[in-house]
Write an enzyme that holds these catalytic residues in place. Structure first.
Site, PDB file in Angstrom:
ATOM      1  N   ASN A 110       0.840  -1.193   0.000  1.00 15.19           N
ATOM      2  CA  ASN A 110       0.000   0.000   0.000  1.00 15.19           C
ATOM      3  C   ASN A 110       0.878   1.247   0.000  1.00 15.19           C
ATOM      4  O   ASN A 110       1.588   1.490  -0.956  1.00 15.19           O
ATOM      5  CB  ASN A 110      -0.984  -0.028   1.183  1.00 15.19           C
ATOM      6  CG  ASN A 110      -2.096   0.986   1.019  1.00 15.19           C
ATOM      7  OD1 ASN A 110      -2.649   1.111  -0.083  1.00 15.19           O
ATOM      8  ND2 ASN A 110      -2.449   1.700   2.064  1.00 15.19           N
ATOM      9  N   ASN A 169      -0.694   3.345   6.140  1.00 16.04           N
ATOM     10  CA  ASN A 169      -0.698   4.599   5.390  1.00 16.04           C
ATOM     11  C   ASN A 169       0.202   5.620   6.073  1.00 16.04           C
ATOM     12  O   ASN A 169       0.842   5.344   7.091  1.00 16.04           O
ATOM     13  CB  ASN A 169      -2.131   5.147   5.289  1.00 16.04           C
ATOM     14  CG  ASN A 169      -2.694   5.045   3.883  1.00 16.04           C
ATOM     15  OD1 ASN A 169      -2.021   5.417   2.920  1.00 16.04           O
ATOM     16  ND2 ASN A 169      -3.901   4.530   3.759  1.00 16.04           N
ATOM     17  N   ASP A 199      -5.053   9.409   5.736  1.00 16.67           N
ATOM     18  CA  ASP A 199      -4.504   8.656   4.599  1.00 16.67           C
ATOM     19  C   ASP A 199      -3.058   9.095   4.356  1.00 16.67           C
ATOM     20  O   ASP A 199      -2.300   9.276   5.298  1.00 16.67           O
ATOM     21  CB  ASP A 199      -5.401   8.871   3.373  1.00 16.67           C
ATOM     22  CG  ASP A 199      -5.359   7.722   2.385  1.00 16.67           C
ATOM     23  OD1 ASP A 199      -4.261   7.199   2.120  1.00 16.67           O
ATOM     24  OD2 ASP A 199      -6.421   7.357   1.847  1.00 16.67           O
TER      25      ASP A 199
END
Length: 292
Positions: free
Chosen positions: A103, A152, A204
């Site tokens: 990610n 994140n 995020d």
């Protein structure tokens, strides 16, 4: 605020400033696409990849280093639109299994690549994500942080002595800070930097400015938020989409911020999934290429 023309992303992510080229790169994860924006001309172009790339960083030897579905890759982007990928490392199958991918990620101030994994079905809320470090000399580390839902927000203070990390899953909404050993590339003394469980936006992707402040994309909150090193919210910028995903300082003076977003499919005004440029009146810190 300026919309980058001709760009629409399903899940825009991981903008990074390539100072040597005077350009930003970012990805559209499910579209398996890498985008590039030339700062001077405003020209954009893109490349199609075989796997989903979720995070990218310029590599000192050329090309990009990327966290993808099956591991860490070096990508060479051809002038003809082709992409040549070389897998450099991968976690064992017990740590990166079906339904998972890398990610968020970026390099520290010494050029070490940090990237984390997640289970893609966020509704399942499987806390199986890990945070890894990759260097050409040492390869892929054992996980430094485990049990994450949606890794994140990786970022480093201007001198590199603090590392930040978030979990943006709706059930977590946390940002942690670590003391960071610059010589060894080791984080320690994990502590809560921000507990955002009471706010609408989820923390995020992020970036750090020259003052050491942490800029967080409030996904579902439609805002870019600036927190001081003490964790105090001192500024918010409203954005034209609900789901900003990551931000990056760039431009010759590092005074321009590129923000990517996610198209959530509920608004048809052309902004969700777009990429915007803004000038917040502060200077950022240059992204460091992967020191391969």
């Amino acid at each position: 605020m300026e919309k980058v023309s001709g760009v629409h992303c399903m899940v825009g992510e991981s903008p990074t400033w390539h100072a040597a080229e005077g350009a930003w790169y970012w990805v559209d994860i499910p579209a398996r696409r890498i985008w590039r924006l030339d700062y001077a001309s405003g020209a954009t172009r893109s490349w199609q990849t075989q796997e989903m790339a979720a995070c990218v960083s310029p590599a000192a030897r050329g090309g990009l280093i990327a966290g993808m579905e099956s591991g860490i890759f070096h990508l060479t982007l051809g002038e003809d639109g082709s992409v040549a990928g070389e897998r450099l490392a991968a976690p064992p199958s017990s740590e990166l299994f079906e339904g998972m991918r890398f990610n968020d990620g970026r390099c520290d101030r010494q050029g070490r690549f940090w990237a984390g994994t997640m289970f893609m079905d966020m509704a399942a809320a499987r806390a199986v994500g890990n945070l890894y470090r990759y260097t050409a000399q040492d390869g892929l580390s054992a996980p430094f942080v485990s049990g994450m839902l949606t890794q994140n927000g990786t970022a480093f203070s201007p001198r590199g002595e603090v590392m930040y990390l978030s979990d943006s899953h709706p059930q977590r909404r946390m940002v942690w800070a670590f003391d960071y050993d610059i010589a060894s590339g080791t984080p320690h003394n994990k502590r809560i930097f921000l507990d955002l469980g009471a706010q609408q936006g989820r923390p995020d992707g992020a970036a750090v400015d020259a003052d050491g402040c942490y800029w967080s994309c409030a996904n579902d909150g439609g805002r870019l938020q600036r927190y001081t090193p003490a964790g105090v919210l001192d500024r918010e910028i409203a954005l034209p989409f609900a789901k900003p995903s990551m931000c990056s300082f760039g431009g010759p003076e590092l005074d321009t911020v590129l923000v990517t977003s996610i198209d959530h499919g509920t608004v048809s005004d052309g902004w969700p999934g777009s990429v915007v440029l803004l000038r917040p009146g502060v200077q950022g810190v240059a992204d460091v290429p992967f020191a391969a």
